[in-house]
Structure formats: structure tokens, C-alpha cells
Scaffold this active site. Structure first.
Site, short mmCIF file in Angstrom:
data_model
loop_
_atom_site.label_atom_id
_atom_site.label_comp_id
_atom_site.label_asym_id
_atom_site.label_seq_id
_atom_site.Cartn_x
_atom_site.Cartn_y
_atom_site.Cartn_z
N GLY A 1 0.84 -1.21 0.00
CA GLY A 1 0.00 0.00 0.00
C GLY A 1 0.86 1.25 0.00
N ALA A 2 2.01 1.18 -0.72
CA ALA A 2 3.01 2.25 -0.62
C ALA A 2 2.91 3.28 -1.75
CB ALA A 2 4.41 1.64 -0.56
N ARG B 1 0.79 5.65 -1.83
CA ARG B 1 0.39 6.95 -1.27
C ARG B 1 0.28 6.84 0.25
NH1 ARG B 1 -6.06 6.71 -3.00
NH2 ARG B 1 -6.74 5.78 -1.04
N ASP C 1 -2.19 -7.37 -5.71
CA ASP C 1 -3.29 -7.33 -4.74
C ASP C 1 -2.87 -8.23 -3.58
OD1 ASP C 1 -5.55 -7.78 -3.24
OD2 ASP C 1 -6.87 -8.19 -4.94
N VAL C 2 -2.71 -7.66 -2.40
CA VAL C 2 -2.18 -8.45 -1.27
C VAL C 2 -3.11 -9.60 -0.88
CG1 VAL C 2 -0.76 -6.58 -0.32
CG2 VAL C 2 -3.13 -6.87 0.49
N TYR D 1 -13.72 -3.18 10.12
CA TYR D 1 -12.37 -2.62 10.24
C TYR D 1 -11.81 -2.81 11.65
CZ TYR D 1 -8.78 1.08 9.59
OH TYR D 1 -7.61 1.81 9.50
N ALA D 2 -12.65 -2.60 12.66
CA ALA D 2 -12.20 -2.77 14.05
C ALA D 2 -11.80 -4.22 14.31
CB ALA D 2 -13.30 -2.35 15.02
N LYS E 1 -8.49 -4.81 12.51
CA LYS E 1 -7.34 -4.15 13.15
C LYS E 1 -7.02 -4.75 14.51
CE LYS E 1 -6.05 -1.24 9.97
NZ LYS E 1 -4.90 -1.65 9.14
P1 NAI Z 1 -4.69 5.20 1.86
O1 NAI Z 1 -6.06 4.82 1.43
O2 NAI Z 1 -4.20 6.59 1.61
O3 NAI Z 1 -3.61 4.19 1.25
C1 NAI Z 1 -3.83 2.81 1.28
C2 NAI Z 1 -3.06 2.18 0.12
O4 NAI Z 1 -3.30 0.76 0.16
C3 NAI Z 1 -3.57 2.68 -1.24
O5 NAI Z 1 -2.47 3.10 -2.04
C4 NAI Z 1 -4.28 1.46 -1.82
O6 NAI Z 1 -4.24 1.37 -3.24
C5 NAI Z 1 -3.52 0.32 -1.16
N1 NAI Z 1 -4.29 -0.92 -1.18
C6 NAI Z 1 -5.60 -1.09 -0.86
N2 NAI Z 1 -5.97 -2.36 -1.06
C7 NAI Z 1 -4.88 -3.02 -1.51
C8 NAI Z 1 -4.64 -4.35 -1.90
N3 NAI Z 1 -5.61 -5.27 -1.87
N4 NAI Z 1 -3.39 -4.71 -2.30
C9 NAI Z 1 -2.41 -3.77 -2.35
N5 NAI Z 1 -2.56 -2.48 -1.99
C10 NAI Z 1 -3.80 -2.12 -1.59
O7 NAI Z 1 -4.65 4.84 3.40
P2 NAI Z 1 -3.68 5.31 4.61
O8 NAI Z 1 -4.44 6.27 5.42
O9 NAI Z 1 -2.34 5.64 4.12
O10 NAI Z 1 -3.65 3.95 5.44
C11 NAI Z 1 -2.55 3.03 5.44
C12 NAI Z 1 -2.78 2.00 6.53
O11 NAI Z 1 -2.86 2.65 7.79
C13 NAI Z 1 -4.05 1.19 6.37
O12 NAI Z 1 -3.84 -0.15 6.79
C14 NAI Z 1 -5.01 1.89 7.31
O13 NAI Z 1 -6.04 1.03 7.71
C15 NAI Z 1 -4.06 2.26 8.44
N6 NAI Z 1 -4.53 3.35 9.29
C16 NAI Z 1 -4.80 4.60 8.77
C17 NAI Z 1 -5.23 5.61 9.62
C18 NAI Z 1 -5.55 6.99 9.13
O14 NAI Z 1 -6.04 7.81 9.93
N7 NAI Z 1 -5.28 7.34 7.89
C19 NAI Z 1 -5.42 5.37 11.07
C20 NAI Z 1 -5.11 4.03 11.48
C21 NAI Z 1 -4.68 3.07 10.62
#
Ligand code: NAI
Length: 253
Positions: free
Chosen positions: A13-14, A16, A63-64, A154-155, A158
Site C-alpha cells: 500500500g506504498a 500513497r 493485490d495483497v 475494520y475494528a 485491526k
Molecule cells: P490510503 O487509502 O491513503 O492508502 C492505502 C493504500 O493501500 C492505497 O495506495 C491502496 O491502493 C492500497 N491498497 C488497498 N488495497 C490493496 C490491496 N488489496 N493490495 C495492495 N494495496 C492495496 O490509506 P492510509 O491512510 O495511508 O492507510 C494506510 C494503513 O494505515 C491502512 O492499513 C489503514 O487502515 C491504516 N490506518 C490509517 C489511519 C488513518 O487515519 N489514515 C489510522 C489508522 C490506521
């Protein structure tokens, strides 16, 4: 070309958000970084930033939640960048809804990306860590693990990441591998912006409201999370394992 002396990190998920900031930080720490996301082309910006700063990075589309894609991605990373011994399971999605309105597909999607995804990528990667008798695994949990309205799926995922992490710490510890979870609170990314849009609140207002509830009186940034991941991935953190570090500007959120 792999360089034997340089450690290799795999961040899912890197493309963005938190994953991109973490990939950039680990590259700045001296690691080569595999930037994994659903669409390889979407990883280009993270890779370009790493390369522009003098680092090594590889964009990989996968896709993970898909076992064959994960297997192929990890093998390609090992061949083209080097054996991955730092893993950050960060890929994530939201499918929020109140329990009575939550569809089975929204439940399954969230379980699949977070739990099945972390399981598959960790299983495919651990053998490289075991071979080198060294590894660092960091899993993304969330303050939502403690319960959050509208996020039963989600909860649960996580909270599941925390149990998964503690079990990895026990099973893989004898091979010099640590496993820890980070549990962010409100972090400004596309994910939180999408939540604001879904509930019909302006994102600035949404952040202002969150700030008032957070003890340090600010919202979090992707770099706040990347900094903690950098610590957990470091050489010196080898006696820290099975822990959950909340990154929330206070005890929980
Ligand atoms: P984001 O939505 O900006 O980025 C998530 C990335 O994961 C995206 O680039 C997306 O394409 C990728 N992704 C989604 N499904 C995928 C899959 N099946 N295979 C490969 N890549 C996939 O989200 P953000 O905010 O950067 O979140 C990153 C992590 O941090 C997530 O696990 C999220 O649940 C967790 N998180 C985020 C918080 C927040 O406030 N933003 C708070 C707590 C946890």
C-alpha cells in the site's frame, strides 16, 4: 541488481499515504524498498522520490489478498532488489457502515485486504528472514481496534492484526525476527479525506473536530507513523517484539 550489504524492505500500500511516507523513510534510513500497491503505475511517484534522493526502489503491482500475485511479487522483489527482510503490512481499505447496514461483501473485503493480505505477504516473505536469521515485521493496526462506531469490519480486522502480530513474534522470534504493530489514530491521508466526504463534512472541519479531541492538539501525519516504523525496523529495536504502539497524540485517539 542486488547489493548484498543493503537490507531490503517491502512496504504494501506504498503508492500513497502512510505507506508512501514509510517507504521514503526506510529508503532514507538506507534500505532498498519494494513499493507494492494494487497498480504498478501508481507506485511510480514513490519510487521516483526515492531514486531522486539517491535510493534504490522497485515498483510492484499486486493485490495483497491474491495468493498467486503475492507469491509472484515477493519472488520478483527477491530477484530484482534482494531478499526482503523488513516487511510493513500497510495496505488497507475502509468499507464503513453501521452493523445493520453492513453488507457481507463489505465485511469480506476489509478482512481480505487487512488480515488475509498480511497473512499472505508475511508467509511469502518470512522464509527470506528465516534464511538470514534476521527480520523486522511491522503491521498496521489502528485505534479502531478498540472499537469504533460504523467500523465493525475494520475494528475486527485491526484487532486481528494485533493478535497476528503477537503470534508472529512468538513463532519467528527464535529466528532473529521481531514483529510489532503500530496503531495510528487520526492521520491526514486520502483515507481520512474519504471518510470526511462520506459523512458530508468538509475535510478541514473534520480535522478541526478531531484536533479538539486529541491531547497534543493536532492531527497526525504519515511521517508520524513512518518515524515509529523506522524505529521498529532498526537494528537497535531487536529486543522489542510483540508490541502495539499507539500513534495517536494521546493514550488512544
Ligand atoms: P490510503 O487509502 O491513503 O492508502 C492505502 C493504500 O493501500 C492505497 O495506495 C491502496 O491502493 C492500497 N491498497 C488497498 N488495497 C490493496 C490491496 N488489496 N493490495 C495492495 N494495496 C492495496 O490509506 P492510509 O491512510 O495511508 O492507510 C494506510 C494503513 O494505515 C491502512 O492499513 C489503514 O487502515 C491504516 N490506518 C490509517 C489511519 C488513518 O487515519 N489514515 C489510522 C489508522 C490506521
Amino acid at each position: 541488481m542486488s547489493d548484498e550489504s543493503q537490507r531490503v524492505a517491502l512496504v504494501t500500500g506504498a503508492a500513497r499515504g502512510i505507506g508512501a511516507a514509510t517507504a521514503l523513510r526506510l529508503a532514507a534510513d538506507g534500505l532498498a524498498v519494494a513499493v507494492v500497491d494494487l497498480d504498478e503505475a501508481a507506485c511510480a511517484s514513490t519510487v521516483e522520490q526515492i531514486v531522486a534522493a539517491g535510493g534504490r526502489a522497485l515498483a510492484v503491482g499486486a493485490d495483497v489478498a491474491d495468493q498467486a500475485q503475492v507469491q509472484a511479487a515477493v519472488e520478483r522483489i527477491a530477484a530484482e532488489l534482494g531478499a526482503p527482510t523488513v516487511l510493513v503490512n500497510n495496505a488497507g481499505v475502509l468499507r464503513d457502515n453501521l452493523l445493520f447496514k453492513m453488507s457481507v461483501s463489505d465485511w469480506d473485503t476489509v478482512m481480505n485486504v487487512h488480515l488475509r493480505g498480511a497473512f499472505l505477504v508475511t508467509q511469502a516473505t518470512q522464509k527470506y528472514m528465516v534464511e538470514q536469521k534476521w527480520g523486522r515485521i511491522v503491521n498496521l493496526s489502528s485505534t479502531s481496534a478498540l472499537g469504533n462506531r460504523g467500523q465493525a469490519n475494520y475494528a475486527a480486522a485491526k484487532a486481528g492484526m494485533q493478535g497476528f502480530t503477537k503470534t508472529l513474534a512468538i513463532e519467528l522470534g527464535p529466528f532473529g525476527i521481531t514483529a510489532n504493530a503500530v496503531a495510528p489514530g487520526f492521520i491526514v491521508t486520502d483515507m481520512t479525506a474519504a471518510t470526511a466526504a462520506r459523512v458530508g463534512v468538509d475535510f478541514e472541519e473534520f480535522q478541526k473536530h478531531a484536533t479538539a479531541q486529541i491531547p497534543v492538539r493536532r492531527v497526525g501525519t504519515p511521517d508520524d507513523v513512518a518515524h515509529t516504523v523506522s524505529f521498529l525496523a532498526s537494528e537497535g529495536a531487536g529486543f522489542v517484539s510483540g508490541q502495539v504502539i499507539y500513534i495517536a497524540g494521546g493514550p488512544r485517539d
